[in-house]
Design a protein around this motif. Sequence first.
Motif, PDB file in Angstrom:
ATOM      1  N   GLU A   1      43.072  36.944  32.535  1.00  0.00           N
ATOM      2  CA  GLU A   1      42.814  37.362  33.893  1.00  0.00           C
ATOM      3  C   GLU A   1      43.950  36.872  34.677  1.00  0.00           C
ATOM      4  OE1 GLU A   1      39.059  36.672  35.075  1.00  0.00           O
ATOM      5  OE2 GLU A   1      37.896  37.558  33.711  1.00  0.00           O
ATOM      6  N   LYS A   2      45.238  36.879  34.197  1.00  0.00           N
ATOM      7  CA  LYS A   2      46.305  36.542  35.146  1.00  0.00           C
ATOM      8  C   LYS A   2      47.050  37.778  35.460  1.00  0.00           C
ATOM      9  CE  LYS A   2      47.064  31.850  32.706  1.00  0.00           C
ATOM     10  NZ  LYS A   2      48.208  31.077  32.026  1.00  0.00           N
ATOM     11  N   HIS A   3      46.262  38.233  36.387  1.00  0.00           N
ATOM     12  CA  HIS A   3      46.763  39.814  36.762  1.00  0.00           C
ATOM     13  C   HIS A   3      48.063  39.671  37.538  1.00  0.00           C
ATOM     14  CE1 HIS A   3      42.079  40.154  36.734  1.00  0.00           C
ATOM     15  NE2 HIS A   3      42.457  40.565  35.774  1.00  0.00           N
TER      16      HIS A   3
ATOM     17  N   ALA B   1      45.711  45.714  34.984  1.00  0.00           N
ATOM     18  CA  ALA B   1      46.090  44.667  35.727  1.00  0.00           C
ATOM     19  C   ALA B   1      45.672  45.069  37.282  1.00  0.00           C
ATOM     20  CB  ALA B   1      47.566  44.133  35.876  1.00  0.00           C
ATOM     21  N   TYR B   2      45.926  45.947  37.713  1.00  0.00           N
ATOM     22  CA  TYR B   2      45.169  46.529  38.996  1.00  0.00           C
ATOM     23  C   TYR B   2      43.824  46.505  39.035  1.00  0.00           C
ATOM     24  CZ  TYR B   2      50.036  47.218  41.119  1.00  0.00           C
ATOM     25  OH  TYR B   2      51.076  46.919  41.724  1.00  0.00           O
ATOM     26  N   ARG B   3      43.311  46.960  37.912  1.00  0.00           N
ATOM     27  CA  ARG B   3      41.787  47.093  37.631  1.00  0.00           C
ATOM     28  C   ARG B   3      41.193  45.511  37.782  1.00  0.00           C
ATOM     29  NH1 ARG B   3      38.149  50.786  35.554  1.00  0.00           N
ATOM     30  NH2 ARG B   3      36.324  49.930  34.725  1.00  0.00           N
ATOM     31  N   GLY B   4      41.786  44.995  37.239  1.00  0.00           N
ATOM     32  CA  GLY B   4      41.213  43.484  37.488  1.00  0.00           C
ATOM     33  C   GLY B   4      41.543  42.883  38.746  1.00  0.00           C
ATOM     34  N   LYS B   5      42.542  43.528  39.179  1.00  0.00           N
ATOM     35  CA  LYS B   5      42.984  42.867  40.824  1.00  0.00           C
ATOM     36  C   LYS B   5      41.899  43.778  41.992  1.00  0.00           C
ATOM     37  CE  LYS B   5      47.039  42.488  42.392  1.00  0.00           C
ATOM     38  NZ  LYS B   5      46.852  41.028  43.052  1.00  0.00           N
TER      39      LYS B   5
ATOM     40  N   GLN C   1      45.828  51.810  42.931  1.00  0.00           N
ATOM     41  CA  GLN C   1      47.108  51.574  42.074  1.00  0.00           C
ATOM     42  C   GLN C   1      46.653  51.604  40.741  1.00  0.00           C
ATOM     43  OE1 GLN C   1      50.272  50.592  42.606  1.00  0.00           O
ATOM     44  NE2 GLN C   1      49.765  51.140  44.913  1.00  0.00           N
ATOM     45  N   GLU C   2      45.506  51.679  40.492  1.00  0.00           N
ATOM     46  CA  GLU C   2      44.937  51.928  39.021  1.00  0.00           C
ATOM     47  C   GLU C   2      45.119  53.057  38.635  1.00  0.00           C
ATOM     48  OE1 GLU C   2      40.949  51.460  36.140  1.00  0.00           O
ATOM     49  OE2 GLU C   2      40.831  51.207  38.339  1.00  0.00           O
ATOM     50  N   LYS C   3      44.561  53.858  39.617  1.00  0.00           N
ATOM     51  CA  LYS C   3      44.554  55.345  39.440  1.00  0.00           C
ATOM     52  C   LYS C   3      45.990  55.994  39.402  1.00  0.00           C
ATOM     53  CE  LYS C   3      43.255  59.574  41.828  1.00  0.00           C
ATOM     54  NZ  LYS C   3      42.392  60.158  43.062  1.00  0.00           N
ATOM     55  N   LYS C   4      46.663  55.423  40.162  1.00  0.00           N
ATOM     56  CA  LYS C   4      48.522  55.836  40.226  1.00  0.00           C
ATOM     57  C   LYS C   4      48.868  55.575  38.947  1.00  0.00           C
ATOM     58  CE  LYS C   4      52.885  54.211  42.002  1.00  0.00           C
ATOM     59  NZ  LYS C   4      53.682  53.272  42.829  1.00  0.00           N
ATOM     60  N   TRP C   5      48.763  54.290  38.486  1.00  0.00           N
ATOM     61  CA  TRP C   5      49.574  53.919  36.823  1.00  0.00           C
ATOM     62  C   TRP C   5      48.854  54.718  35.701  1.00  0.00           C
ATOM     63  CZ3 TRP C   5      54.226  52.019  36.551  1.00  0.00           C
ATOM     64  CH2 TRP C   5      54.692  51.412  37.717  1.00  0.00           C
ATOM     65  N   LEU C   6      47.480  54.885  35.730  1.00  0.00           N
ATOM     66  CA  LEU C   6      46.895  55.697  34.833  1.00  0.00           C
ATOM     67  C   LEU C   6      47.762  57.116  34.943  1.00  0.00           C
ATOM     68  CD1 LEU C   6      43.084  54.776  34.998  1.00  0.00           C
ATOM     69  CD2 LEU C   6      44.722  54.550  33.012  1.00  0.00           C
TER      70      LEU C   6
END
Length: 548
Positions: free
Chosen positions: A200-202, A233-237, A242-247
Motif C-alpha cells: 500500500e505504498k501508492h 496505485a491510483y485506485r489505492g489512492k 486517474q484510475e480510469k485514465k490509466w486503465l
Amino acid sequence: MNRFLTILIAFLFPVFIFAQNNSDELLDELDKTVDDYAVYSNKKEREINKLKELLSYTSTEIQKYDIYGKLYAEYKSYQSDSALIYARKSFQIAERLNDIQKINNARLNLASIMGTLGMYKEATDILNTIDINTSPELKGYYFTVNSVVYGYMSDYAASLQEKEKYIVLTKKYRDSSLIFYPTQSSPYIMAKSSMLLDAEKHNETLALLLKYFPNIAHNSHDRAVIAYIISQAYRGKKDPKQEKKWLTISAISDLQLAKKEYISLRSLAFIMYENGDIDHAYKYIKRSLEDALFCNARLRTYEISKMLPIINEAYQKQNETNRLQLILFLISASILSVFLLAVLFLLFKQMKKLSKAKQDLSLANSKLSELNKELYTFNEKLNETNYTLTEANLLKEIYIGRYMDQCSDYIGKLDEYRRKLNVMAMTGKMNDLVSAVKSKQFVENQLAAFYTNFDKTFLQLFPNFIQEFSALLIDDEATQLKEGELLNTELRIFALIRLGIKDSAKISTFLRYSVSTIYNYRSQLKNKAAGPREEFEAKVMRIGTSLK
C-alpha cells in the motif's frame, strides 16, 4: 480568503477542462480501437505468417528452436493453444539438442502458457522438475513464472485457506525474482512496483512507474502492464479519474498489440457499469469475452463470466427502458403531430390574410423607399451646397480683409510714388522723371509683393495644397519650387481654380500671362494626372476638404 479561492479556481479551471478533454480523447481512441480490433488481429496474423514462412527455409535445429520461440511469444497473449503447441515443439528440439539452458527455458515457457490455460497442476509439475541452479541466467524468469502461476491459482482458488497459501507463494516468488533482474529492466520494475502496491505504498509506486512509463516503446507488451499497475496505485489512492485514465491507456495498448488475454478492458467495463455508462460497459465486456474465448484464457473467461450477467442484465434493462421511452415518444409525437396539423391549418388561413396585408404594406414601403431615396439625394446636394457656401464665405472673409489691406497699402505707395515724381518735376530733373515713368521696376516690385501676399494667404487657407496637388500627378516636376518660392506659376493657376476662378481669361489677367499660355499650362498638367484626365480639376476642387 474568498479572493484567494477565486484566483485558485480561475487558475485551475483550464487544467480541469484540459484533463476532461484528455480523458474524452482517450475514450474516443479506445472506442475506435475496439471497433477496429480486426485490423490489429490481421496485422498480428501477418506477423505470425511471416515467421511460419521462415520455417520452410530453415534447416538447422537451432534456427527452428529460435523461430518456435518467437512464434510462442507471438501466440502467448494471442492464442494460448497455439502458444502451447510451439512451446512443446521448442522443448522437443531443446531435448534433441541436449542443451540444458534451452530445455529449462522451454519448460518455463510451457509452465507459463499452461498457467494461462488453467492447467495449474501440469504447470507446477513442470516447474518442480526444473533445477534452476543449472541455468542461473534464467532464475529471474523462473521465479516470475512461479509467481504468475501461483497468482492464477490464488484467483481461481475455491477456499479462502487455499487462496491465502497461494498469495503467500506468489509474493515469495515475485520478491525472489527481484534479485536476478537488472534494476532498470521492465521485469524488475513490474515486480518492484507490484511489491510496493501490495504494501500500500501508492505514492512510491507512482513515483517509480510514472518516471519509467515514458521510456516504454509503444509496441512493447510491457506498456499495458505498467499502465495497469499505475491504475491500481491510483485506485489505492481513491482517485477514480486517474484510475480510469490509466486503465484506458492500458486497454488501448492491449488491443493495438492484438493481445487477447488481458485485464484492463474488463476492469474498465466494470467501472463504466458503476458509473451508469451501460453502453460502454456492455461493449467492453463483450469484446473482453470474445477475446478471452479466442485466446482460451480460462481464468479470464471465468472472471468475465461472473461479470457478464450483471452487465448484460443492466444492458437489457436499459434497452427495455429505451424501448418504452421510444414508444412513449412516438405516442407523444403522434399527438403533437395532430395538434400541429390543426395549428398549421389555422396558420394557413391567417397567412392568407396576412399575405394581402403584406402586399399592401410592400407597395407602401416601395413608395416610401423611393421618397427616402429622393430625400437622401436632396440632402446630399443640400450638404454640398452648404459646404460650398461655408467655404465661399470663409474665403470671402479672408480675401476681403486681406485685399482691403492690400488696396490701402497700394494707395499709400502710389501717393508716395506721386510725390517722388512731383519732386523730380519741381526740381527740374526731367531726365530722372522720364526714366522713372518709363521704368517697370515699380510695377514688377508691386506684382511680386502682390503674388507673395496671394501665396501666403492661399497657403494659410490650404496648408497642404502642394502635397495633395502633387499626389494627383504621376510626375511632380511641376510642383518643384525654387528657393524662396511659395508657389510657382503652375501652382498659382490651380490655386485660382481651387478658389473657384476657372475662366482662363480671368486667370491670365490675374497672372499677367496670355490666355493661350494659361491653357497650355492647364493642358500639360491634366496630361500628367494620375487618374482620368477629365476628373483632374474636379479633384483639385476637393483639396483641403473631406470629399476626396
